[in-house]
Motif scaffolding. Sequence first.
Motif, PDB file in Angstrom:
ATOM      1  N   GLY A 252       0.785  -1.237   0.000  1.00 29.92           N
ATOM      2  CA  GLY A 252       0.000   0.000   0.000  1.00 29.92           C
ATOM      3  C   GLY A 252       0.809   1.276   0.000  1.00 29.92           C
ATOM      4  O   GLY A 252       0.250   2.370   0.133  1.00 29.92           O
ATOM      5  N   LEU A 253       2.140   1.176  -0.149  1.00 35.31           N
ATOM      6  CA  LEU A 253       2.966   2.378  -0.149  1.00 35.31           C
ATOM      7  C   LEU A 253       2.921   3.055  -1.513  1.00 35.31           C
ATOM      8  O   LEU A 253       2.827   2.394  -2.556  1.00 35.31           O
ATOM      9  CB  LEU A 253       4.424   2.035   0.197  1.00 35.31           C
ATOM     10  N   SER A 254       3.015   4.373  -1.496  1.00 32.96           N
ATOM     11  CA  SER A 254       3.093   5.140  -2.738  1.00 32.96           C
ATOM     12  C   SER A 254       4.544   5.169  -3.214  1.00 32.96           C
ATOM     13  O   SER A 254       5.464   4.758  -2.488  1.00 32.96           O
ATOM     14  CB  SER A 254       2.602   6.566  -2.508  1.00 32.96           C
ATOM     15  N   LEU A 255       4.755   5.656  -4.433  1.00 34.43           N
ATOM     16  CA  LEU A 255       6.120   5.732  -4.944  1.00 34.43           C
ATOM     17  C   LEU A 255       6.986   6.653  -4.079  1.00 34.43           C
ATOM     18  O   LEU A 255       8.168   6.373  -3.852  1.00 34.43           O
ATOM     19  CB  LEU A 255       6.109   6.228  -6.393  1.00 34.43           C
ATOM     20  N   VAL A 256       6.397   7.738  -3.611  1.00 35.02           N
ATOM     21  CA  VAL A 256       7.148   8.665  -2.748  1.00 35.02           C
ATOM     22  C   VAL A 256       7.551   7.954  -1.457  1.00 35.02           C
ATOM     23  O   VAL A 256       8.696   8.065  -0.989  1.00 35.02           O
ATOM     24  CB  VAL A 256       6.307   9.914  -2.429  1.00 35.02           C
ATOM     25  N   GLU A 257       6.618   7.192  -0.876  1.00 30.32           N
ATOM     26  CA  GLU A 257       6.911   6.464   0.365  1.00 30.32           C
ATOM     27  C   GLU A 257       7.932   5.359   0.130  1.00 30.32           C
ATOM     28  O   GLU A 257       8.797   5.114   0.987  1.00 30.32           O
ATOM     29  CB  GLU A 257       5.624   5.873   0.933  1.00 30.32           C
ATOM     30  N   ILE A 258       7.864   4.701  -1.028  1.00 27.74           N
ATOM     31  CA  ILE A 258       8.841   3.662  -1.355  1.00 27.74           C
ATOM     32  C   ILE A 258      10.225   4.285  -1.519  1.00 27.74           C
ATOM     33  O   ILE A 258      11.232   3.728  -1.058  1.00 27.74           O
ATOM     34  CB  ILE A 258       8.436   2.915  -2.642  1.00 27.74           C
ATOM     35  N   THR A 259      10.282   5.450  -2.160  1.00 23.26           N
ATOM     36  CA  THR A 259      11.544   6.171  -2.327  1.00 23.26           C
ATOM     37  C   THR A 259      12.180   6.463  -0.974  1.00 23.26           C
ATOM     38  O   THR A 259      13.382   6.250  -0.774  1.00 23.26           O
ATOM     39  CB  THR A 259      11.313   7.488  -3.092  1.00 23.26           C
ATOM     40  N   GLU A 260      11.364   6.948  -0.033  1.00 24.66           N
ATOM     41  CA  GLU A 260      11.878   7.270   1.297  1.00 24.66           C
ATOM     42  C   GLU A 260      12.277   6.003   2.050  1.00 24.66           C
ATOM     43  O   GLU A 260      13.301   5.970   2.737  1.00 24.66           O
ATOM     44  CB  GLU A 260      10.817   8.042   2.089  1.00 24.66           C
ATOM     45  N   PHE A 261      11.482   4.962   1.906  1.00 22.46           N
ATOM     46  CA  PHE A 261      11.741   3.712   2.632  1.00 22.46           C
ATOM     47  C   PHE A 261      13.040   3.065   2.166  1.00 22.46           C
ATOM     48  O   PHE A 261      13.814   2.558   2.977  1.00 22.46           O
ATOM     49  CB  PHE A 261      10.570   2.750   2.427  1.00 22.46           C
ATOM     50  N   LEU A 262      13.274   3.058   0.856  1.00 17.58           N
ATOM     51  CA  LEU A 262      14.461   2.418   0.307  1.00 17.58           C
ATOM     52  C   LEU A 262      15.671   3.344   0.284  1.00 17.58           C
ATOM     53  O   LEU A 262      16.800   2.881   0.063  1.00 17.58           O
ATOM     54  CB  LEU A 262      14.178   1.909  -1.112  1.00 17.58           C
ATOM     55  N   GLY A 263      15.448   4.642   0.496  1.00 21.91           N
ATOM     56  CA  GLY A 263      16.555   5.596   0.470  1.00 21.91           C
ATOM     57  C   GLY A 263      17.135   5.777  -0.915  1.00 21.91           C
ATOM     58  O   GLY A 263      18.342   5.994  -1.081  1.00 21.91           O
ATOM     59  N   MET A 264      16.286   5.685  -1.920  1.00 18.97           N
ATOM     60  CA  MET A 264      16.719   5.816  -3.310  1.00 18.97           C
ATOM     61  C   MET A 264      16.177   7.103  -3.923  1.00 18.97           C
ATOM     62  O   MET A 264      15.244   7.717  -3.383  1.00 18.97           O
ATOM     63  CB  MET A 264      16.223   4.632  -4.156  1.00 18.97           C
TER      64      MET A 264
END
Length: 244
Positions: A196-208
Motif C-alpha cells: 500500500g505504499l506510494s512511490l514517494v513512500e517507497i523512495t523514502e523507505f528504500l533511500g533511493m
Amino acid sequence: MTLLKIGRGRGLNHFSDLEKDLISVLVRHIRQFMRLCNHIEHLEIERNICHDVIDKFSLASIVLDQRGLVVHINGSAEKLLRITPELCIDTGRVVIDDFAAQEKFEGIIARMLAARHSDAPCQSETMRISRDGHSLDMGLAIRPLAGARDISPGAPAIAVFIRDAGLCSSAPITVVSELFALSPTESRVAVLLADGLSLVEITEFLGMAHATVRTHLRSVFKKMGVDRQALVVRLIITSVANLA
C-alpha cells in the motif's frame, strides 16, 4: 505383521464346533480392531500434514473441526488476533465483534458442516468484517477441507483464511523474485506497492532517488506484463507468494 496363535492343552486334539465359532468371532473382532487402528493412524497423519501446511502459510489461517471449534491457528493468525479487536477466539470459537457479521459467519460454517455430513457439494465463501476507525476492512475466505471422512472431534473440516488489508503484505521478497523473475530490488518495490505504499513512500523507505525507483518500477511492469501499479498489486496478493 501380526500373528495370532490359538492352542489347546495336551490330549485335546480337536476343537469343538462351539470353540470354532468362538475363535471365528474372536478373529473377526481382532481384524476389525486392526483396521480401526490403521484408519486412526492414517487420520492422525492427515491431521498433522494439514496443520503443518497451515503453519507454513504467511496468510492468517484458522482450522475448524466438524463441530465448528478451533483446532489450529497458525502464527500469522495469532499475531493478527492480538492486534485486531474486531476478531477473537472465545471458548474455542471464532467470535466477530459485529452481530450481523457473526451471524453471517456462523451461517456459512453451518452450511459447510451440513454439506460435509451429507456428502453434498460445497463451495468456498467469502465475507468482509468492517473495522471501526479504519478505511480498510478485513476479508475472510472460508473453505471446506477435502480429505477423509473423519467426523471425530478435532478433525480438520474447515479453513478460515483472513486477509487484513490494513497490514503489510507478508509475501516474501525472495518468492516474489522467483515467481516473476524480478531482481531483489525490483521485488522489494513490487512488495512495497502491494503493502500500500506510494512511490514517494517507497523512495523514502528504500533511500533511493525517485527516478531510480521509477526505473525499477518500469522494469517490474515489463517483467510482470502489466502497465499499472494496481495490476502489480493484484498479481502479488493473488499469487502463491502470500502462502510461502
